[in-house]
Write a protein that holds these residues in place. Structure first.
Motif, mmCIF file in Angstrom:
data_model
loop_
_atom_site.group_PDB
_atom_site.id
_atom_site.type_symbol
_atom_site.label_atom_id
_atom_site.label_comp_id
_atom_site.label_asym_id
_atom_site.label_seq_id
_atom_site.Cartn_x
_atom_site.Cartn_y
_atom_site.Cartn_z
ATOM 1 N N LEU A 27 26.467 10.733 -32.106
ATOM 2 C CA LEU A 27 26.943 10.208 -31.192
ATOM 3 C C LEU A 27 28.387 10.189 -30.971
ATOM 4 N N LEU A 28 29.181 10.331 -32.141
ATOM 5 C CA LEU A 28 30.638 10.464 -32.383
ATOM 6 C C LEU A 28 30.959 11.903 -32.416
ATOM 7 N N LEU A 29 30.944 12.890 -31.605
ATOM 8 C CA LEU A 29 30.862 14.160 -31.708
ATOM 9 C C LEU A 29 32.240 14.463 -32.520
ATOM 10 N N ARG A 30 31.947 15.398 -33.542
ATOM 11 C CA ARG A 30 33.261 15.769 -34.260
ATOM 12 C C ARG A 30 33.462 17.308 -33.752
ATOM 13 N N LEU A 31 34.462 17.480 -32.993
ATOM 14 C CA LEU A 31 34.943 18.745 -32.428
ATOM 15 C C LEU A 31 35.688 19.391 -33.213
ATOM 16 N N ALA A 61 43.006 11.081 -34.764
ATOM 17 C CA ALA A 61 44.330 11.251 -33.990
ATOM 18 C C ALA A 61 43.777 11.708 -32.827
ATOM 19 N N VAL A 62 42.788 12.124 -32.227
ATOM 20 C CA VAL A 62 42.147 12.038 -30.842
ATOM 21 C C VAL A 62 40.848 11.317 -30.872
ATOM 22 N N LEU A 63 40.818 10.373 -30.099
ATOM 23 C CA LEU A 63 39.564 9.595 -30.184
ATOM 24 C C LEU A 63 39.161 9.150 -28.742
ATOM 25 N N LYS A 64 38.027 9.364 -28.381
ATOM 26 C CA LYS A 64 37.156 9.093 -27.117
ATOM 27 C C LYS A 64 36.124 8.164 -27.293
ATOM 28 N N LEU A 65 36.115 7.086 -26.794
ATOM 29 C CA LEU A 65 35.175 6.121 -27.214
ATOM 30 C C LEU A 65 34.885 5.304 -25.658
ATOM 31 N N ASN A 66 33.494 5.230 -25.399
ATOM 32 C CA ASN A 66 33.230 4.381 -24.326
ATOM 33 C C ASN A 66 33.304 3.081 -24.282
ATOM 34 N N LYS A 67 33.822 2.460 -23.341
ATOM 35 C CA LYS A 67 34.109 0.806 -23.007
ATOM 36 C C LYS A 67 32.858 0.001 -23.360
ATOM 37 N N GLN A 68 32.976 -0.641 -24.220
ATOM 38 C CA GLN A 68 31.902 -1.891 -24.514
ATOM 39 C C GLN A 68 30.541 -1.144 -24.839
ATOM 40 N N SER A 69 30.455 -0.205 -25.470
ATOM 41 C CA SER A 69 29.294 0.761 -25.909
ATOM 42 C C SER A 69 28.806 0.274 -27.142
ATOM 43 N N ALA A 70 27.386 0.479 -27.231
ATOM 44 C CA ALA A 70 26.731 0.187 -28.457
ATOM 45 C C ALA A 70 27.361 0.881 -29.766
ATOM 46 N N PRO A 91 34.015 18.119 -43.454
ATOM 47 C CA PRO A 91 33.011 17.720 -42.562
ATOM 48 C C PRO A 91 33.408 16.064 -42.238
ATOM 49 N N LYS A 92 34.583 15.728 -41.993
ATOM 50 C CA LYS A 92 34.854 14.367 -41.905
ATOM 51 C C LYS A 92 35.650 14.256 -40.360
ATOM 52 N N TYR A 93 35.856 12.937 -39.939
ATOM 53 C CA TYR A 93 36.517 12.651 -38.911
ATOM 54 C C TYR A 93 38.077 12.770 -38.986
ATOM 55 N N ASN A 94 38.986 13.220 -37.921
ATOM 56 C CA ASN A 94 40.447 12.770 -37.949
ATOM 57 C C ASN A 94 40.345 12.087 -36.511
ATOM 58 N N LYS A 108 30.851 12.645 -20.974
ATOM 59 C CA LYS A 108 30.683 11.273 -21.036
ATOM 60 C C LYS A 108 30.576 10.661 -22.659
ATOM 61 N N GLY A 109 30.331 11.681 -23.409
ATOM 62 C CA GLY A 109 30.296 11.224 -24.695
ATOM 63 C C GLY A 109 31.503 10.789 -25.488
ATOM 64 N N ALA A 110 31.224 10.257 -26.642
ATOM 65 C CA ALA A 110 32.313 10.122 -27.636
ATOM 66 C C ALA A 110 32.865 11.313 -28.576
ATOM 67 N N PHE A 111 33.948 11.133 -28.996
ATOM 68 C CA PHE A 111 34.360 12.139 -29.985
ATOM 69 C C PHE A 111 35.572 12.058 -30.507
#
Length: 713
Positions: free
Chosen positions: A568-572, A526-535, A521-524, A510-513
Motif C-alpha cells: 500500500l506504500l509502494l517502494r519505487l 525524501a519523496v512521499l505521496k500519501l492520500n489525504k485522510q487515508s486508512a 529494501p527500506k523506504y527513503n 492514485k496510490g501512495a509511494f
C-alpha cells in the motif's frame, strides 16, 4: 526371492527382453493372488467444486509402515504415541497463536533483533486493505500478502477487469492474494514529438497515469534492473527524446503511460450498496470510527480537472534563513511543471494546475513561534534576495509560503490530537531520542536571554557545514512530511530536491509511494505521496504514537513490514528520484547512468575528467527520464560559486545587488555589476552551476522551459 507380507511382489515387473511373469513356480503366484491388495499411500477425496481434490495420507498405509518396521505390537503402540504427540503439539500452537489477541506479538523476542512494532489486530489490517482498495488507492495487480487473511478478493476500482476468467476458489478455502478489477479500461499512449514541434518534448497529456507496475518491471533493483536501462524506458515512454530515436524494434513493452477510458465504467461496481464502511481512524482499543471509501472516477469523468480528493500540492519543509537550496527547488518547479506561466491566464478547463507549498519553521525546531511569527516570516522573505522573487504577483497562484506551527499541525491530526502532549519528547529518530528541556518548550523562553550557544543542537537554524548539522530540524521534518500529506494530501519532497520533468503521470497514479533506500529494501521518504485522510495514514500515525512518535524512514519500513502493508506504500526504485545513489555506494558501476557521479559532492564539484559534459549536454542531459534529483544535503555548498546570487535579470535586480553587497562584506572579491567577463568565470562549469543558470535563464526570458514554453510577464 521372497516378498514381504506388506510389500508383495507385483508379479508383472517389466523387462527389456520379456513382458512375461517372473514367478519361478505356481505356488508363489497363487499365494499372491490370495493376499489382499496393498493400500495406496494417499487418499484422494473429491471436493464440491470442479477439478479440485484433497490429498491426505492413508492411515492404513501408515500403520503398515510402522508394523513392518517395528513389529505388530510395538509398531501399533508407537503409532498411537506419535499420533497423540502430534495432536498435543497442534493444540499447543493453536492455543498460543490462534486467538486474535496473540496473533500479533508486540514484545521483544530475545535474539530476534528489533522488537515488533505492530499495535493492530488482523481484522483491523484487513479493514485497512479493504478501505484503501475500495478508495482506488491500490491501482496494482501485485499480490496482496496472504498473511493479511482476506477471505475473498476485494473489488478494486483502480484496475480494469481481467480479460480472461480465472478460476477462483470459494471463500474460506484459503486467503486471497488478488483483487477483482472493476475499474476503467486503460489505453497506453505512444507519446512522441510531432512535426513541426520537435525541438522540445511534448507536455504530458492531462489526466494521464503512470503504470507503476510496469515501471517496477523495468526498474526494480531487487530484480537486478539497472538504473541506466530504467532511465531509457522512462524517457522513451514519455517522449522525452524529442523524437530523436534510433531504431530499437517494437517498443510496446516500454509504454507505461495510459489514459483511463470512461466508456462502460460503472461507479456502482466499485462501491456496492450496503457494504460495511472500512476504517479511517482507529482508537487505542482497535474500535474504528468508520466512514465510506472515497469514490474514484476516471479523469475524463471528473466535473473539473482538479480532483479535490487528490489535490496537486507539492510540500517542502525549511528551517533557517532562505538560501540558494529552496531557491533552486522553486526554480526547477517553475521550469518543469505545468504552471501555465507561458499563458496570460491559465485555462481552468484544460488541466489541473499544481501548487508548491513551502512550509517554513521560523525558529529552532524545539522553539515555539511568537504571536507575530507570520508577519515576521513574510518580512524576512521580502528582505531575503533568494526568497523575494517568488513573492512576485506572477507566481501568486502557484507558490505559497506557509508557516509551520508544530502545535497547530499535531492538533490538526485526529489520530494524534488527544495524546501527543503526553509524550516525553517529539524528537525521536530511529530510536535516537533528543530530550528538550522544559524551558525550551515554553513560549516565554523566546523572550528570555539565551544561555546556550547559538550553534547548540537545540538552537541551530539550518546546516551550515557537515560538522554543524541541524539534526533537530531533520527529525522534525521526518514527522512533518506525514502530517502535511495526511492533512492536506499531495506529495512531499525534501528541500535538497530538484525537479527534472513534469509529474503529471505520477499525480494520476492514485496510490501512495516513497522510494527505495539505495540497495536496502527500506523506504527513503525524501519523496512521499500519501492520500489525504487515508486508512494507511491513520495506521502510520497510530503506530508511530505507540512507538514514541518515530517517523524515521527505517522505522516506517518496520511499521509497514510488520503489518504486511508494504504494497500500500509502494517502494519505487530510486532511479526515478535519486539516480546517482547506487553509484555512490559502489553499485552498478559496470553500467552507470549518465552523468556518472561516484559521490554526491561531484554534483557541485564535477571532476575534471567529466567536466566537459555539463556544458556539452546541458540540463537536458542530466539523468534524462528521472522525475527529480536528490543531492543529499550539502547545504553549505553553493550551486554557482562564481555567481553566488539570484541572477534573474532587471526585474529582480534589487535582490541581486543586495546579495552582491553581502558577499563583498564577507570579503569576496567581485567585479562591479556589468563588468564580468567570460575569463572571470570557471572554464568548466559544474553540473549544479549549469542547472542553476538554465533555470535562471528561463525566468529572465532568455530561453523557454523544458517543454519549449516561454514565460510571459
Amino acid at each position: 526371492m521372497s516378498s514381504s507380507i506388506y510389500y508383495p511382489s507385483t508379479g508383472h515387473t517389466k523387462s527389456r527382453s520379456t513382458q512375461l511373469p517372473l514367478f519361478s513356480s505356481a505356488f508363489p503366484e497363487k499365494l499372491t493372488r490370495r493376499r489382499p491388495p496393498t493400500p495406496p499411500p494417499f487418499l484422494r477425496i473429491p471436493l464440491p467444486f470442479p477439478r479440485r481434490v484433497l490429498v491426505v495420507p492413508n492411515p492404513l498405509r501408515v500403520h503398515h509402515l510402522f508394523v513392518a518396521r517395528f513389529g505388530v505390537i510395538p509398531g501399533t503402540i508407537l503409532l498411537l504415541f506419535a499420533s497423540v504427540s502430534l495432536l498435543l503439539t497442534v493444540f499447543a500452537f493453536g492455543k498460543r497463536y490462534g486467538s486474535k489477541e496473540k496473533q500479533w506479538p508486540t514484545t521483544r523476542i530475545p535474539f530476534m533483533g528489533d522488537p515488533p512494532t505492530l499495535v493492530f489486530k488482523r481484522d483491523d489490517l484487513q479493514r485497512i486493505w479493504d478501505w484503501e482498495i475500495a478508495s482506488g488507492h491500490y491501482p496494482s495487480r501485485r499480490p496482496i500478502p496472504e498473511q493479511v487473511g482476506l477471505a475473498k478478493p476485494p473489488r478494486n476500482p483502480g484496475v480494469p477487469p481481467r480479460k480472461t476468467n480465472k478460476f477462483k476458489a470459494p471463500p474460506g478455502i484459503h486467503p486471497t492474494t488478488e483483487s477483482d478489477g472493476v475499474g476503467a479500461q486503460r489505453v497506453y499512449l505512444d507519446i512522441q514529438s510531432r512535426p513541426p514541434n520537435v525541438a522540445y518534448p511534448p507536455r504530458p497529456v492531462p489526466g494521464s497515469v503512470a503504470d507503476l507496475d510496469s515501471v517496477m518491471d523495468h526498474c526494480d533493483f531487487s530484480e537486478n534492473k539497472y538504473v541506466r536501462d530504467c532511465l531509457e524506458v522512462l524517457r522513451v515512454g514519455a517522449g522525452l527524446d524529442n523524437g530523436d530515436r534510433v531504431r530499437r524494434g517494437e517498443m510496446d513493452d516500454w509504454k507505461y503511460i495510459f489514459m483511463e477510458q470512461p466508456e462502460g465504467y460503472n461507479v456502482s461496481l466499485s462501491a456496492p450498496a450496503g457494504a460495511d464502511s472500512p476504517i479511517t481512524a482507529l482508537a487505542n482499543d482497535g474500535d474504528p470510527n468508520t466512514s465510506p471509501p472515497i469514490e474514484q472516477h476516471p479523469y475524463a469523468a471528473l466535473p473539473e480537472p482538479c480532483d479535490p480528493e487528490n489535490p496537486r500540492l507539492f510540500h517542502m519543509f525549511w528551517t533557517g534563513p532562505f538560501t540558494d537550496k529552496p531557491y533552486m527547488a522553486l526554480l526547477s518547479f517553475l521550469f518543469t511543471q505545468n504552471t501555465g506561466l507561458h499563458l496570460d491566464e491559465f485555462p481552468l478547463t484544460s488541466a489541473c494546475r499544481p501548487q508548491f507549498w513551502l512550509w517554513i519553521n521560523p525558529g529552532p525546531a524545539a522553539a515555539v513561534p511568537n504571536p507575530n511569527a507570520v508577519r515576521d516570516m513574510f518580512d524576512g522573505l521580502k528582505d531575503n534576495p533568494w526568497a523575494a522573487p517568488f513573492l512576485h504577483p506572477r507566481f501568486h497562484d502557484v507558490i505559497h509560503f506557509k508557516m509551520w506551527n508544530t502545535t497547530e499541525q499535531l492538533d490538526g491530526v485526529p489520530e494524534l490530537a488527544d495524546e501527543w502532549r503526553h509524550l516525553d519528547t517529539l524528537f525521536n529518530s530511529g530510536g535516537h531520542v533528543v530530550n528538550v528541556p522544559a524551558q525550551k518548550k515554553d513560549s516565554s523562553s523566546a523572550s528570555a536571554e539565551k544561555k546556550e550557544d547559538d550553534d547548540d543542537v537545540l538552537n541551530r537554524l539550518g546546516s551550515k557545514s557537515a560538522s554543524s548539522y541541524d539534526r533537530l530540524s531533520v527529525i522534525l521534518s521526518d514527522m512533518a512530511r506525514f502530517v502535511l500529506c495526511h492533512r492536506f494530501g499531495g506529495i512531499y519532497l525534501d528541500a535538497d530536491t530538484i525537479f527534472l520533468r513534469d509529474w503529471e503521470e505520477l499525480w494520476g497514479w492514485k496510490g501512495a509511494f516513497a522510494y527505495r533506500w539505495s540497495r536496502l529494501p527500506k523506504y527513503n521518504t525524501a519523496v512521499l505521496k500519501l492520500n489525504k485522510q487515508s486508512a494507511l495514514g491513520t495506521f502510520l500515525f497510530r503506530t508511530a504514537l505507540q512507538n514514541n512518535l518515530d517517523f524515521h524512514p527505517m522505522t516506517i519500513s518496520r511499521y509497514t513490514k510488520d503489518a504486511y502493508l508494504e504494497p500500500l506504500l509502494l517502494r519505487l526504485p530510486d532511479a526515478l528520484f535519486d539516480s546517482a545513489w547506487l553509484n555512490t555506494e559502489d553499485f552498478q558501476r559496470d553500467r552507470p547512468p549518465q552523468p556518472y557521479l561516484t559521490d554526491f559532492s561531484e554534483f557541485f564539484d564535477t571532476p575534471a575528467s567529466s567536466s566537459g559534459a555539463p556544458m556539452a549536454l546541458g540540463a537536458e542531459g542530466f539523468y534524462k527520464g528521472a522525475y527529480s534529483y536528490h543531492f543529499h544535503n550539502y547545504w553549505w555548498k553553493p550551486f554557482d560559486p562564481a555567481r553566488n546570487w539570484p541572477d534573474l535579470g532587471e526585474r529582480f535586480i534589487s535582490g541581486e545587488r543586495q546579495a552582491r553587497a553581502t558577499l563583498r562584506a564577507s570579503g569576496a572579491h567581485l567585479k562591479p555589476e556589468g563588468e564580468e567577463r567570460v575569463s572571470d568565470d570557471k572554464r568548466d562549469l559544474d553540473w549544479s552551476t549549469v542547472l542553476k543558470r538554465t533555470f535562471e535563464a528561463y525566468i529572465r526570458g532568455e530561453r523557454p522551459n523544458m517543454y519549449g514554453e516561454w514565460i510571459r510577464w
